[in-house]
Scaffold this motif. Structure first.
Motif, mmCIF file in Angstrom:
data_model
loop_
_atom_site.group_PDB
_atom_site.id
_atom_site.type_symbol
_atom_site.label_atom_id
_atom_site.label_comp_id
_atom_site.label_asym_id
_atom_site.label_seq_id
_atom_site.Cartn_x
_atom_site.Cartn_y
_atom_site.Cartn_z
ATOM 1 N N PRO A 221 91.912 58.294 89.591
ATOM 2 C CA PRO A 221 92.386 58.061 88.224
ATOM 3 C C PRO A 221 92.871 59.357 87.571
ATOM 4 O O PRO A 221 92.210 60.396 87.657
ATOM 5 N N ALA A 222 94.053 59.308 86.958
ATOM 6 C CA ALA A 222 94.616 60.462 86.254
ATOM 7 C C ALA A 222 94.491 60.238 84.752
ATOM 8 O O ALA A 222 94.643 59.112 84.263
ATOM 9 N N GLN A 223 94.210 61.305 84.026
ATOM 10 C CA GLN A 223 94.029 61.202 82.582
ATOM 11 C C GLN A 223 95.276 60.624 81.913
ATOM 12 O O GLN A 223 96.403 60.904 82.303
ATOM 13 N N ASN A 224 95.031 59.812 80.887
ATOM 14 C CA ASN A 224 96.111 59.266 80.051
ATOM 15 C C ASN A 224 97.067 58.364 80.825
ATOM 16 O O ASN A 224 98.269 58.346 80.541
ATOM 17 N N VAL A 300 100.074 64.873 89.353
ATOM 18 C CA VAL A 300 100.167 63.486 89.833
ATOM 19 C C VAL A 300 98.764 62.883 89.806
ATOM 20 O O VAL A 300 98.551 61.738 89.411
ATOM 21 N N ILE A 301 97.801 63.682 90.258
ATOM 22 C CA ILE A 301 96.384 63.384 90.088
ATOM 23 C C ILE A 301 95.749 64.590 89.411
ATOM 24 O O ILE A 301 96.362 65.667 89.335
ATOM 25 N N ASP A 302 94.553 64.449 88.919
ATOM 26 C CA ASP A 302 93.849 65.570 88.302
ATOM 27 C C ASP A 302 93.156 66.414 89.376
ATOM 28 O O ASP A 302 92.799 65.918 90.444
ATOM 29 N N ASN A 303 92.985 67.699 89.095
ATOM 30 C CA ASN A 303 92.170 68.582 89.944
ATOM 31 C C ASN A 303 92.644 68.638 91.398
ATOM 32 O O ASN A 303 91.865 68.411 92.325
ATOM 33 N N ARG A 304 93.918 68.974 91.618
ATOM 34 C CA ARG A 304 94.382 69.060 93.011
ATOM 35 C C ARG A 304 93.708 70.228 93.738
ATOM 36 O O ARG A 304 93.258 70.091 94.862
ATOM 37 N N ASN A 305 93.705 71.419 93.126
ATOM 38 C CA ASN A 305 92.937 72.567 93.626
ATOM 39 C C ASN A 305 93.232 72.940 95.082
ATOM 40 O O ASN A 305 92.317 73.057 95.892
ATOM 41 N N VAL A 306 94.487 73.166 95.427
ATOM 42 C CA VAL A 306 94.797 73.562 96.802
ATOM 43 C C VAL A 306 95.550 74.894 96.858
ATOM 44 O O VAL A 306 96.303 75.156 97.776
ATOM 45 N N SER A 307 95.346 75.749 95.860
ATOM 46 C CA SER A 307 96.050 77.021 95.823
ATOM 47 C C SER A 307 95.410 78.027 96.778
ATOM 48 O O SER A 307 94.221 77.960 97.091
ATOM 49 N N GLY A 308 96.242 78.971 97.265
ATOM 50 C CA GLY A 308 95.748 80.032 98.135
ATOM 51 C C GLY A 308 95.492 79.569 99.560
ATOM 52 O O GLY A 308 95.526 78.368 99.866
#
Length: 325
Positions: A221-224, A300-308
């Motif tokens: 689920p994505a915000q808003n 597109v989704i929240d909290n993808r967190n795939v940097s670096g």
């Protein structure tokens, strides 16, 4: 294990977890190792534009979501990011954007041509275009295009994607294939209201389309977004079962291993989620090229967190597999 049709697909989807872990997942992982030389494909990824004209009910970047700070990277900045990735050893880049009519197709062609000149493999996900435009992208150097059908049930697709329709999406998918680019496509696993019968049809459609890459993840689920009010996260075990089924049905396909775990705050870099996906037959990991200030708004989704790249090496160590850049 031979998966020939819907009956066998449903048998796996309904299988108890212990049986899946003992019988299906190990076979899928073994087949992945055989077909992918015991390695994980690491792609650079760049969400170069988060402006979108569409109103998809599940997407955090939908046009009416005012909670997203919009940006549009200039072509030369995109090219510079790709050059940096190339200099750091990446040989494959995934360019992805919202459907932004004002970005300019000529700008996209310029980017693809420049990156092609660096010798990088390119996968694109930039929305619905015409057959002629897909052919131009192919001529410029794009090798693979991501055009997800999201859900194979036409009525459901049309409800959740009001800015387009199922027939138009499938026509775009066929145009990608006709252009000579490889087709990457897939579904959303476990969105509110989806049943196993519909999920089985999704899996069979991926097989029918002869996709090169399955960029599938569970519903998050994505915000808003309207769909977030209808239900929570897609079942992680069911998502793993789909990964294993895709590997067994299409042994050479690439499958996204960047998957969530139980703690959604870890996003798609969750070590447990990534490991479990890989143990089920997945093989593709990403390194986001966006700086953190922009990456948090490619939602597109929240909290993808795939940097670096740190998490890439962490997952490789965790699974005992090599990284192929």
């Amino acid at each position: 294990m031979i998966i020939e049709g819907k009956k066998e697909v449903l048998e796996v989807l309904r299988m108890p977890e212990a049986q899946f872990e003992a019988e299906v997942a190990p076979e899928a992982a073994k087949l992945r190792d055989e077909r992918k030389d015991g390695s994980l494909l690491a792609m650079a990824m760049l969400g170069y534009d988060n402006i979108c004209k569409n109103q998809c009910l599940y997407c955090g970047m939908r046009a009416s979501n005012s909670g997203v700070k919009r940006y549009r990277l200039a072509p030369e900045d995109v090219i510079a990011s790709a050059r940096m990735a190339s200099e750091n050893g990446f040989h494959h880049i995934f360019l992805v954007s919202g459907e932004d009519p004002k970005y300019g197709f000529d700008n996209l062609l310029h980017i693809v041509e420049a990156i092609h000149g660096m010798g990088m493999h390119q996968s694109l996900a930039c929305g619905e275009y015409s057959l002629e435009q897909y052919r131009e992208l192919k001529s410029a150097g794009a090798e693979e295009y991501v055009m997800k059908f999201e859900m194979s049930d036409e009525e459901t697709f049309n409800r959740l994607n009001p800015s387009t329709n199922f027939k138009k999406r499938m026509s775009a998918i066929e145009s990608v294939k006709a252009s000579g680019m490889r087709l990457a496509s897939g579904n959303i696993v476990g969105f509110p209201g989806q049943g196993l019968d519909q999920l089985a049809e999704d899996i069979l459609l991926m097989k029918k389309l002869d996709i090169s890459w399955a960029p599938v993840i569970p519903y998050m689920p994505a915000q808003n977004t309207p769909l977030a009010a209808e239900g929570g996260v897609g079942d992680l075990l069911t998502n793993r079962k789909e990964i294993a089924l895709l590997r067994l049905m299409m042994p050479d396909v690439n499958i996204t291993a960047q998957q969530p775990g139980k703690d959604l705050r870890n996003g798609l870099a969750d070590p447990e989620g990534n490991r479990d996906a890989i143990l089920s037959g997945a093989n593709v990991l990403f390194c986001d090229l966006l700086p953190d200030a922009l990456a948090k708004n490619f939602r597109v989704i929240d909290n993808r967190n795939v940097s670096g790249t740190e998490h890439l090496y962490q997952i490789a160590e965790l699974t005992g597999l090599a990284l192929s850049f």
